[in-house]
Motif scaffolding. Structure first.
Motif, PDB file in Angstrom:
ATOM      1  N   LEU A 128       0.827  -1.199   0.000  1.00  0.00           N
ATOM      2  CA  LEU A 128       0.000   0.000   0.000  1.00  0.00           C
ATOM      3  C   LEU A 128       0.866   1.255   0.000  1.00  0.00           C
ATOM      4  O   LEU A 128       0.597   2.214  -0.743  1.00  0.00           O
ATOM      5  CB  LEU A 128      -0.921  -0.002   1.222  1.00  0.00           C
ATOM      6  N   ILE A 129       1.929   1.258   0.800  1.00  0.00           N
ATOM      7  CA  ILE A 129       2.850   2.393   0.809  1.00  0.00           C
ATOM      8  C   ILE A 129       3.487   2.554  -0.563  1.00  0.00           C
ATOM      9  O   ILE A 129       3.650   3.666  -1.074  1.00  0.00           O
ATOM     10  CB  ILE A 129       3.934   2.208   1.888  1.00  0.00           C
ATOM     11  N   GLY A 130       3.829   1.438  -1.198  1.00  0.00           N
ATOM     12  CA  GLY A 130       4.393   1.507  -2.540  1.00  0.00           C
ATOM     13  C   GLY A 130       3.443   2.127  -3.536  1.00  0.00           C
ATOM     14  O   GLY A 130       3.847   2.930  -4.389  1.00  0.00           O
ATOM     15  N   ALA A 131       2.162   1.798  -3.420  1.00  0.00           N
ATOM     16  CA  ALA A 131       1.169   2.367  -4.330  1.00  0.00           C
ATOM     17  C   ALA A 131       1.033   3.864  -4.124  1.00  0.00           C
ATOM     18  O   ALA A 131       0.884   4.635  -5.080  1.00  0.00           O
ATOM     19  CB  ALA A 131      -0.177   1.671  -4.122  1.00  0.00           C
ATOM     20  N   VAL A 132       1.061   4.301  -2.845  1.00  0.00           N
ATOM     21  CA  VAL A 132       0.974   5.730  -2.557  1.00  0.00           C
ATOM     22  C   VAL A 132       2.172   6.468  -3.134  1.00  0.00           C
ATOM     23  O   VAL A 132       2.046   7.555  -3.718  1.00  0.00           O
ATOM     24  CB  VAL A 132       0.871   5.964  -1.039  1.00  0.00           C
ATOM     25  N   LYS A 133       3.358   5.883  -3.013  1.00  0.00           N
ATOM     26  CA  LYS A 133       4.566   6.506  -3.562  1.00  0.00           C
ATOM     27  C   LYS A 133       4.479   6.622  -5.083  1.00  0.00           C
ATOM     28  O   LYS A 133       4.851   7.652  -5.667  1.00  0.00           O
ATOM     29  CB  LYS A 133       5.794   5.701  -3.157  1.00  0.00           C
ATOM     30  N   LEU A 134       3.978   5.582  -5.718  1.00  0.00           N
ATOM     31  CA  LEU A 134       3.817   5.635  -7.176  1.00  0.00           C
ATOM     32  C   LEU A 134       2.815   6.707  -7.569  1.00  0.00           C
ATOM     33  O   LEU A 134       3.011   7.430  -8.559  1.00  0.00           O
ATOM     34  CB  LEU A 134       3.358   4.270  -7.699  1.00  0.00           C
ATOM     35  N   ALA A 135       1.729   6.819  -6.794  1.00  0.00           N
ATOM     36  CA  ALA A 135       0.699   7.801  -7.125  1.00  0.00           C
ATOM     37  C   ALA A 135       1.224   9.224  -7.018  1.00  0.00           C
ATOM     38  O   ALA A 135       0.708  10.132  -7.674  1.00  0.00           O
ATOM     39  CB  ALA A 135      -0.512   7.625  -6.200  1.00  0.00           C
ATOM     40  N   SER A 136       2.252   9.439  -6.201  1.00  0.00           N
ATOM     41  CA  SER A 136       2.811  10.788  -6.037  1.00  0.00           C
ATOM     42  C   SER A 136       3.793  11.138  -7.150  1.00  0.00           C
ATOM     43  O   SER A 136       4.366  12.232  -7.124  1.00  0.00           O
ATOM     44  CB  SER A 136       3.518  10.896  -4.688  1.00  0.00           C
ATOM     45  N   GLY A 138       6.712  10.080  -7.619  1.00  0.00           N
ATOM     46  CA  GLY A 138       8.049  10.261  -7.080  1.00  0.00           C
ATOM     47  C   GLY A 138       8.248  11.528  -6.281  1.00  0.00           C
ATOM     48  O   GLY A 138       9.364  11.796  -5.803  1.00  0.00           O
ATOM     49  N   LYS A 139       7.189  12.311  -6.084  1.00  0.00           N
ATOM     50  CA  LYS A 139       7.317  13.588  -5.365  1.00  0.00           C
ATOM     51  C   LYS A 139       7.061  13.361  -3.874  1.00  0.00           C
ATOM     52  O   LYS A 139       6.019  13.711  -3.332  1.00  0.00           O
ATOM     53  CB  LYS A 139       6.336  14.607  -5.935  1.00  0.00           C
ATOM     54  N   TYR A 140       8.023  12.753  -3.232  1.00  0.00           N
ATOM     55  CA  TYR A 140       7.927  12.526  -1.793  1.00  0.00           C
ATOM     56  C   TYR A 140       9.324  12.582  -1.197  1.00  0.00           C
ATOM     57  O   TYR A 140      10.329  12.498  -1.907  1.00  0.00           O
ATOM     58  CB  TYR A 140       7.282  11.173  -1.496  1.00  0.00           C
ATOM     59  N   ARG A 141       9.358  12.747   0.121  1.00  0.00           N
ATOM     60  CA  ARG A 141      10.640  12.686   0.821  1.00  0.00           C
ATOM     61  C   ARG A 141      10.527  11.687   1.961  1.00  0.00           C
ATOM     62  O   ARG A 141       9.428  11.430   2.468  1.00  0.00           O
ATOM     63  CB  ARG A 141      11.046  14.061   1.342  1.00  0.00           C
ATOM     64  N   GLU A 142      11.637  11.142   2.353  1.00  0.00           N
ATOM     65  CA  GLU A 142      11.663  10.132   3.405  1.00  0.00           C
ATOM     66  C   GLU A 142      12.236  10.711   4.694  1.00  0.00           C
ATOM     67  O   GLU A 142      13.142  11.532   4.668  1.00  0.00           O
ATOM     68  CB  GLU A 142      12.497   8.929   2.969  1.00  0.00           C
ATOM     69  N   VAL A 152       6.650  11.559   3.218  1.00  0.00           N
ATOM     70  CA  VAL A 152       5.928  12.827   3.249  1.00  0.00           C
ATOM     71  C   VAL A 152       5.654  13.250   1.819  1.00  0.00           C
ATOM     72  O   VAL A 152       6.571  13.410   1.009  1.00  0.00           O
ATOM     73  CB  VAL A 152       6.727  13.914   3.982  1.00  0.00           C
ATOM     74  N   ILE A 153       4.374  13.414   1.518  1.00  0.00           N
ATOM     75  CA  ILE A 153       3.921  13.660   0.154  1.00  0.00           C
ATOM     76  C   ILE A 153       3.059  14.906   0.146  1.00  0.00           C
ATOM     77  O   ILE A 153       2.308  15.163   1.094  1.00  0.00           O
ATOM     78  CB  ILE A 153       3.111  12.456  -0.370  1.00  0.00           C
TER      79      ILE A 153
END
Length: 347
Positions: A128-136, A138-142, A152-153
């Motif tokens: 699920l976290i992977g899907a959220v990252k894909l939906a962003s 790549g615009k996220y930070r760890e 953080v998206i």
């Protein structure tokens, strides 16, 4: 006293009730308690806490409430499907949900609400976290919090992911404005995720504060219900309600805690709501004011001809108020037929 007070009285009863009868079975009740209590224990200090039986809400309550208005039900399902496509989050897979909201006063009539949500269910947290990252895109930070990683998206990126921005109006606009700030998400364990504003997610993982017993102790009155909630009321609540009656405003300001439950069953829906004041005399004053409004509402709506107005009249008639010490308790039951009439008017 103006007509708007009668309308507000009936409307509040209806809105609170439509989410909510206590008709669940024993084994399921114990399972719901076992699922939600550990999630509440994970929340940071909060002014408002709610627990939701996600499986019953999406599988039973929502379809039953909206059964007489299939276009609206279909629209909600479509929005949930759209959210799943854009963000990877399918809220229907969450079996138990706990929400903690911190309220901070930023103006005379304005509070900033800072939420965090802990959701557990038939999900693979990592996927699920992977899907959220894909939906962003790549615009996220760890960020690292102990051994866990939070992502953080931009809420705006999530809202517009996969297509044009979602168009909203009114209250939805305010919600989308809130989403335009950063959203943090992390996997707590294999089937539990945490998401909300970054500060609240950090607080949750840091475990430096927990929900006070003054609030958590109010959540267990009817834990088997679809929704349970408890809130510590801020000072000056009457300022948020358009009133022209000082006595009613004084009664509203006397409420320190508000808690209760809402549920939906085969026969209809119901609400149990308790307002706790500091002193017994304040509770008695609140009870007398509510009973006075109820009497006036009956007189005002008693001869109404429209089906919806007749339902409002029945809502007011069926509201049961009692006072015990420094608490005023409302019990309200609405048969499915009345729900169908009112939902049928929704556009």
């Amino acid at each position: 006293m103006k007509i708007k007070i009668f309308a507000a009285f009936a409307s509040v009863l209806l809105v609170l009730d439509l989410a909510g009868g206590a008709l669940a079975g024993g084994k399921r009740d114990r399972k719901a308690r076992a699922q939600t209590q550990p999630l509440v224990a994970l929340l940071p200090a909060s002014d408002v806490v709610a627990t939701l039986d996600g499986r019953r809400f999406f599988g039973e309550a929502l379809p039953r409430i909206l059964s007489s208005n299939q276009p609206i039900l279909s629209s909600i399902v479509a929005k949930i499907d759209e959210m799943q496509t854009k963000t990877g989050l399918d809220v229907r897979q969450f079996e138990s949900i706990a929400v903690g909201v911190a309220a901070r006063k930023i103006a005379a009539k304005d509070y900033d609400l800072d939420p965090v949500v802990i959701a557990r269910g038939q999900i693979n947290s990592s996927a699920l976290i992977g899907a959220v990252k894909l939906a962003s895109n790549g615009k996220y930070r760890e960020e690292k919090i102990g051994t866990r990683t939070i992502y953080v998206i931009s809420g705006k990126d999530l809202a517009t992911a996969g297509g044009q921005a979602v168009r909203t109006t009114g209250t939805a606009d305010k919600f989308m404005d809130k989403l335009s700030s950063d959203v943090a998400v992390t996997a707590f364990d294999g089937n539990t995720i945490i998401f909300g504003t970054p500060d609240r997610v950090r607080l949750t993982l840091g475990a430096k504060s927990r929900v006070g017993t003054d609030i958590s102790g109010l959540l267990g009155k009817r834990e088997s219900s679809v929704l349970n909630f408890a809130a510590k009321m801020p000072d000056g609540m009457s300022a948020f309600v358009p009133l022209d009656n000082d006595e009613l405003g004084k009664n509203i300001d006397s409420v320190r805690y508000l808690f209760g439950s809402m549920d939906v069953g085969v026969a209809g829906a119901g609400l149990n709501l308790t307002a706790r004041t500091l002193q017994n005399a304040q509770a008695q004053g609140l009870l007398e004011t509510l009973e006075g409004l109820q009497m006036l509402g009956k007189a005002f709506l008693g001869g109404s001809k429209g089906p919806d107005k007749q339902v409002y009249a029945r809502l007011i008639e069926n509201a049961k108020f009692t006072a015990k010490g420094n608490e005023v308790i409302l019990d309200l039951q609405v048969p499915q037929g009345d729900i169908d009439i009112l939902v049928g008017y929704l556009k």
